[in-house]
Design an enzyme around this catalytic site. Structure first.
Site, PDB file in Angstrom:
ATOM      1  N   PHE A   1      48.686  39.988  33.795  1.00  0.00           N
ATOM      2  CA  PHE A   1      48.781  41.891  34.846  1.00  0.00           C
ATOM      3  C   PHE A   1      49.835  41.099  35.905  1.00  0.00           C
ATOM      4  O   PHE A   1      49.536  40.426  36.397  1.00  0.00           O
ATOM      5  CB  PHE A   1      47.388  41.882  35.125  1.00  0.00           C
ATOM      6  CG  PHE A   1      46.831  43.629  35.933  1.00  0.00           C
ATOM      7  CD1 PHE A   1      46.854  44.003  34.205  1.00  0.00           C
ATOM      8  CD2 PHE A   1      47.185  43.224  37.519  1.00  0.00           C
ATOM      9  CE1 PHE A   1      47.146  45.178  35.314  1.00  0.00           C
ATOM     10  CE2 PHE A   1      47.012  44.965  37.353  1.00  0.00           C
ATOM     11  CZ  PHE A   1      46.512  45.524  36.451  1.00  0.00           C
TER      12      PHE A   1
ATOM     13  N   ALA B   1      43.938  38.081  35.760  1.00  0.00           N
ATOM     14  CA  ALA B   1      43.637  37.151  37.228  1.00  0.00           C
ATOM     15  C   ALA B   1      41.611  37.057  36.429  1.00  0.00           C
ATOM     16  O   ALA B   1      41.285  35.289  37.326  1.00  0.00           O
ATOM     17  CB  ALA B   1      43.383  37.811  38.310  1.00  0.00           C
TER      18      ALA B   1
ATOM     19  N   CYS C   1      48.668  38.319  40.244  1.00  0.00           N
ATOM     20  CA  CYS C   1      48.795  38.836  40.969  1.00  0.00           C
ATOM     21  C   CYS C   1      47.666  39.683  41.331  1.00  0.00           C
ATOM     22  O   CYS C   1      47.894  40.681  40.175  1.00  0.00           O
ATOM     23  CB  CYS C   1      50.252  38.968  41.125  1.00  0.00           C
ATOM     24  SG  CYS C   1      50.893  40.468  42.243  1.00  0.00           S
ATOM     25  N   ILE C   2      47.368  39.960  42.435  1.00  0.00           N
ATOM     26  CA  ILE C   2      46.083  41.219  42.223  1.00  0.00           C
ATOM     27  C   ILE C   2      46.153  41.891  43.296  1.00  0.00           C
ATOM     28  O   ILE C   2      46.591  41.730  44.639  1.00  0.00           O
ATOM     29  CB  ILE C   2      44.810  40.391  42.814  1.00  0.00           C
ATOM     30  CG1 ILE C   2      43.805  39.662  42.021  1.00  0.00           C
ATOM     31  CG2 ILE C   2      43.570  42.015  43.060  1.00  0.00           C
ATOM     32  CD1 ILE C   2      42.865  38.160  42.083  1.00  0.00           C
TER      33      ILE C   2
ATOM     34  N   GLU D   1      42.558  51.717  45.452  1.00  0.00           N
ATOM     35  CA  GLU D   1      41.421  52.405  46.460  1.00  0.00           C
ATOM     36  C   GLU D   1      40.517  51.899  45.260  1.00  0.00           C
ATOM     37  O   GLU D   1      39.816  52.979  46.182  1.00  0.00           O
ATOM     38  CB  GLU D   1      42.127  53.847  45.675  1.00  0.00           C
ATOM     39  CG  GLU D   1      43.458  54.078  46.229  1.00  0.00           C
ATOM     40  CD  GLU D   1      44.248  55.538  45.791  1.00  0.00           C
ATOM     41  OE1 GLU D   1      43.198  56.604  45.240  1.00  0.00           O
ATOM     42  OE2 GLU D   1      45.036  55.808  45.797  1.00  0.00           O
TER      43      GLU D   1
ATOM     44  N   HIS E   1      37.412  47.249  43.181  1.00  0.00           N
ATOM     45  CA  HIS E   1      37.778  46.598  41.694  1.00  0.00           C
ATOM     46  C   HIS E   1      38.455  45.433  42.569  1.00  0.00           C
ATOM     47  O   HIS E   1      38.711  44.608  41.789  1.00  0.00           O
ATOM     48  CB  HIS E   1      38.662  46.940  40.592  1.00  0.00           C
ATOM     49  CG  HIS E   1      38.888  46.600  39.528  1.00  0.00           C
ATOM     50  ND1 HIS E   1      38.196  45.614  38.913  1.00  0.00           N
ATOM     51  CD2 HIS E   1      39.726  45.509  39.466  1.00  0.00           C
ATOM     52  CE1 HIS E   1      38.317  45.392  38.093  1.00  0.00           C
ATOM     53  NE2 HIS E   1      40.235  45.448  37.663  1.00  0.00           N
TER      54      HIS E   1
END
Length: 154
Positions: free
Chosen positions: A26, A60, A84-85, A89, A92
């Protein structure tokens, strides 16, 4: 006295080390850059390419499981978690950031295997891109340093 002098990193020689890398797909552009930088630094520190295991997982949240599976193989000296996060909005972001971080820590403590956690948690993609190379390199150095420290203490 064990370790390096206060404030100085010890010399890092990874020639005898075996390292596993688990990379979340992701935000793949960032995680690919993290992986490339990590791999380049591991190689620069002497870790042989044939002694590096690389797995990819969807995101992740899946990283800790794959790390745990690698620890069960029993043939690695250190692990690296890459992901990578980016804040969105919704809630989550917090869930994924907190749970993936807690999972990585749990695997490290349960297994006794050093894990360098380079799962970026950023406010936006620009912050992630700005950190991707440096944090990939840092993860490689942390993995090698901690594996050598564990070996020294054994």
């Amino acid at each position: 006295m064990l370790g390096a002098d206060q404030g100085q990193a010890p010399p890092l020689d990874g020639r005898q080390l075996r390292v596993g890398i688990v990379q979340a797909r992701f935000n793949e552009g960032v995680t690919n850059a993290l992986h490339s930088a990590c791999l380049a630094e591991l190689t620069a520190l002497g870790v042989r390419p044939e002694n590096i295991t690389h797995l990819t997982v969807p995101g992740a949240l899946e990283v800790p499981s794959a790390l745990q599976w690698l620890t069960q193989r029993g043939n690695l000296d250190a692990l690296v978690a890459l992901g990578c996060i980016v804040r969105g909005e919704t809630y989550h972001f917090e869930l994924v950031a907190n749970e993936s971080g807690a999972g990585v820590t749990r695997v490290a403590l349960d297994s006794g295997l050093p894990i360098a956690n380079a799962i970026l948690t950023t406010e936006n993609m620009a912050q992630a891109v700005a950190r991707q190379v440096e944090k990939g390199r840092d993860a490689a150095r942390v993995a090698v340093e901690m594996a050598l420290l564990k070996e020294q203490l054994a």
